[in-house]
Design an enzyme around this catalytic site. Sequence first.
Site, mmCIF file in Angstrom:
data_model
loop_
_atom_site.group_PDB
_atom_site.id
_atom_site.type_symbol
_atom_site.label_atom_id
_atom_site.label_comp_id
_atom_site.label_asym_id
_atom_site.label_seq_id
_atom_site.Cartn_x
_atom_site.Cartn_y
_atom_site.Cartn_z
ATOM 1 N N ASP A 487 0.808 -1.219 0.000
ATOM 2 C CA ASP A 487 0.000 0.000 0.000
ATOM 3 C C ASP A 487 0.842 1.270 0.000
ATOM 4 O O ASP A 487 0.338 2.352 -0.251
ATOM 5 C CB ASP A 487 -0.878 0.029 1.262
ATOM 6 C CG ASP A 487 -2.194 -0.687 1.066
ATOM 7 O OD1 ASP A 487 -2.686 -0.718 -0.071
ATOM 8 O OD2 ASP A 487 -2.724 -1.213 2.059
HETATM 9 C C1 BGC Z 1 0.405 1.291 6.297
HETATM 10 C C2 BGC Z 1 0.109 0.078 5.470
HETATM 11 C C3 BGC Z 1 -1.362 -0.061 5.287
HETATM 12 C C4 BGC Z 1 -1.972 1.234 4.771
HETATM 13 C C5 BGC Z 1 -3.467 1.133 4.688
HETATM 14 C C6 BGC Z 1 -0.269 2.508 5.696
HETATM 15 O O1 BGC Z 1 -0.027 3.621 6.495
HETATM 16 O O2 BGC Z 1 1.798 1.471 6.394
HETATM 17 O O3 BGC Z 1 0.652 -1.068 6.079
HETATM 18 O O4 BGC Z 1 -1.637 -1.086 4.387
HETATM 19 O O5 BGC Z 1 -1.633 2.314 5.584
HETATM 20 O O6 BGC Z 1 -4.027 2.206 4.050
HETATM 21 C C1 NOJ Z 2 -1.436 -3.730 5.540
HETATM 22 C C2 NOJ Z 2 -2.640 -3.816 4.663
HETATM 23 O O1 NOJ Z 2 -3.740 -4.251 5.419
HETATM 24 C C3 NOJ Z 2 -2.407 -4.766 3.507
HETATM 25 O O2 NOJ Z 2 -3.519 -4.761 2.658
HETATM 26 C C4 NOJ Z 2 -1.163 -4.403 2.768
HETATM 27 O O3 NOJ Z 2 -0.968 -5.367 1.757
HETATM 28 C C5 NOJ Z 2 0.030 -4.334 3.691
HETATM 29 N N1 NOJ Z 2 -0.242 -3.452 4.777
HETATM 30 C C6 NOJ Z 2 1.301 -3.869 2.990
HETATM 31 O O4 NOJ Z 2 1.274 -2.524 2.692
#
Ligand code: BGC
Ligand code: NOJ
Length: 814
Positions: A487
Amino acid sequence: MKYGFFDDKQREYVITRPDTPLPWINYLGCEAYFGLISNTAGGYSFYRDARLRRLTRYRYNNAPFDFGGRYIYVRDNDTGRFWSPSWEPTQDKLEKYSCRHGMGYSIIGSTFERIRAETLYFVPLGENLEVWQVTLTNEGKKTRRLSLFSSVEFCLWDAQDDSTNFQRNFSTGQVEIDRGVIYHKTEYRERRNHFAYFACSEKLAGYDTQRDVFLGSYRGWDRPAAVVRGRSFNSVANGWAPIGSHHVRVSLKPGESRRVIFVLGYHENPVDDKFDPPGSQTINKRTVKPVIAKYLDPAVVSAAFESLRGYWDRLLGLYQAKTPDQHANRMVNIWNAYQCMATFNMSRSASFYESGIGRGLGFRDSTQDLLGFVHMVPERARERILDLAATQLESGGAYHQYQPLTKRGNNDVGSNFNDDPLWLIVGVAAYLKETGDWAILDAPVQYDNRPGSETPLFEHMQRSLRYTLDRLGPHKLPLIGRADWNDCLNLNCFSETPGESFQTTTNKDGKVAESVFIAGLFVLAARELAEIALRRRLASEAGEYRDAAGRMEETVRAHGWDGQWFLRAYDDSGKKIGSRECEEGKIFIETQGFCVLAGIGIADGMARKALHAVGEHLATRHGIMLQQPAFSKYYLNLGEISSYPPGYKENAGIFCHNNPWVMIAETMLGEGDRAFDYYLRINPSAREKISAVHRCEPYVYAQMIAGKDAPTHGEAKNSWLTGTAAWNYYAITQFILGIRPIYEGLMVAPVVPSTWKGFSVSRLFRGVRYDISVVRQGKGNRVAMSIDGKGFAGNVIPAPPSGVTSVSVRVELR
Ligand code: BGC
Ligand code: NOJ
């Protein structure tokens, strides 16, 4: 340094001191009513949706860290001394403190000045309520006259509004007190038809429902005025902050024990039958009263607790392993499976790190979570699949999230995370392999929840593939969109404005940045869909998907390979990401794990090289880092990934979610020693001995462990709600132990450490109990099998003749 121990027999983790490095928590509830509870009784409850139906308040990011909970106070009426048996909020020095977190329940007990107080917290199956059963025992030599006070602070339902809209909310709070039961009914007078109740099994000496009367002004929960003086105020909340507190007097002779039960619950009335008498403003309590009465009975509580234990015996009994490694046994047989159920119920919504406000159920998260829980609750997995697919768009794209209460796609976050739709295929394939329920593919499913738009589920999966193929970039690799699995790799959002969302602010046209990760995922998904199509006798479609996978694999080989490892992506200007040419972020874990897992480069040595590079550049003793070198500064063209300080989260943290991709990849190359070594590095139980470094719970996975660039290398964060749970469970059970459901039966393909002399697995699969015992005869992974005593060629156990419900399989590894 440890803060407790595993009691594997009871399936409990026993915390032996209250001051754990972080709150160590557990979940209550497994259907619709849920609660989070820490080892000091912190936490909150909600009905279905942690944002929209929050029953009790919790203060995130407070000091002390964990605050707001299911607190009780015990007071010695002769001396005036009072304390909290769960340590918080009074923080007295307790003798013999313990918190036993078990499967769907927690028991917090302690002794203070010879009074033992133990509280069992759980949610009975099938009910929208929680029970707190307090047992008080006088362990001393003289009679003790005690007071017991309960306390909860009610949340005014919408947790977001509750913590922001004070100008209104300080005037809306309402309660009713009727025969000792406290009813919280804020907004019931207008559009709500639900209320909460808090009841007690004993005759009350008093009650309080107005927080600031109970506590006294300028006082906190550590010394409530009512507890200090030993008598409730019988306050009635009007506006401000409604709470529930009962006061019970208990006199205990030496050696005597008493049980006091509190019941906190949620109830709905029909919209046109809310009041009794009709036309009044009084809650109609006809249907709730029997429920309350039922659970104030100790015999009912004991029976309900037994059924909860039975429920988990059954769920966990579906897959049990005996291996030479206690950490693997414990995680597979108890905690990892349990955590998979938590991710099923919560997705990423409510934990001590997810506020229950921000996120609904993620499309990619929930589809991957299926891998870990489908064998335990196949019917609910089916429902989840159909709900998710119904939020898919006609283009094949998917809403990134949906709200559990409405089951509708969430417009705030929208769509265009280009990996999302492909995970649907991965999840459905896992469901089919587990259940053999091919009929699900014909189930009519809407698009964007629009009546009339239904097509069979199978077509949704076809559109998922099409979505990728319709969005290829300059190298014919999939366009990344807002982000793929990572993400935080935001290649189409160049953001210079503080506070802007990296994911939903998109300011590039998105026609250049490509993802090698999505390419790997596409290869896996397309081959999977080809297998499914074949079994539906759609030979030409199957051929088409296989060809598309083959072409994508060629594209990865041509444009996704960096010489020693797989590239990660191309950015908006067509520059490589995850290449030796880069200054930072030269190598990423995602493509090494996933491309190999998808079978790319196995025949020609690319896979081996890529995994070698992982070992060389990314592996640490605490797990495998997401990328290296960490980004030392903010890169406008990369986005959120470079917003984290080096070593944390996606910026070179050990992201535990994709470590198992590498484990599975290693098994595909036959490397059992390495796969298991990686498995143990992040296994929470194996890390228990370094709890002071790891800091999160030693019984569940955390999303992240700080990488080597962080000053706190080895420190875990964001425990519980992470795809790590499902993927690790999938890796150890299906690829390392190798007991793997496939369309035709149960495959046996262990790739275990060379030092293991053997192991056994008992597994229920499509109604048949398979007892599989594996013995090592040689150094390799070749399988020679006998089924019920007869030699059998191959390694796929076929379904036994109908009527046969147990099969015993002996396997020699050669
Ligand atoms: C986090 C990610 C997460 C995302 C969701 C980010 O701030 O680092 O792990 O998947 O937010 O929107
Ligand atoms: C947490 C999110 O829930 C997941 O969808 C994503 O793949 C990982 N972070 C990596 O960014």
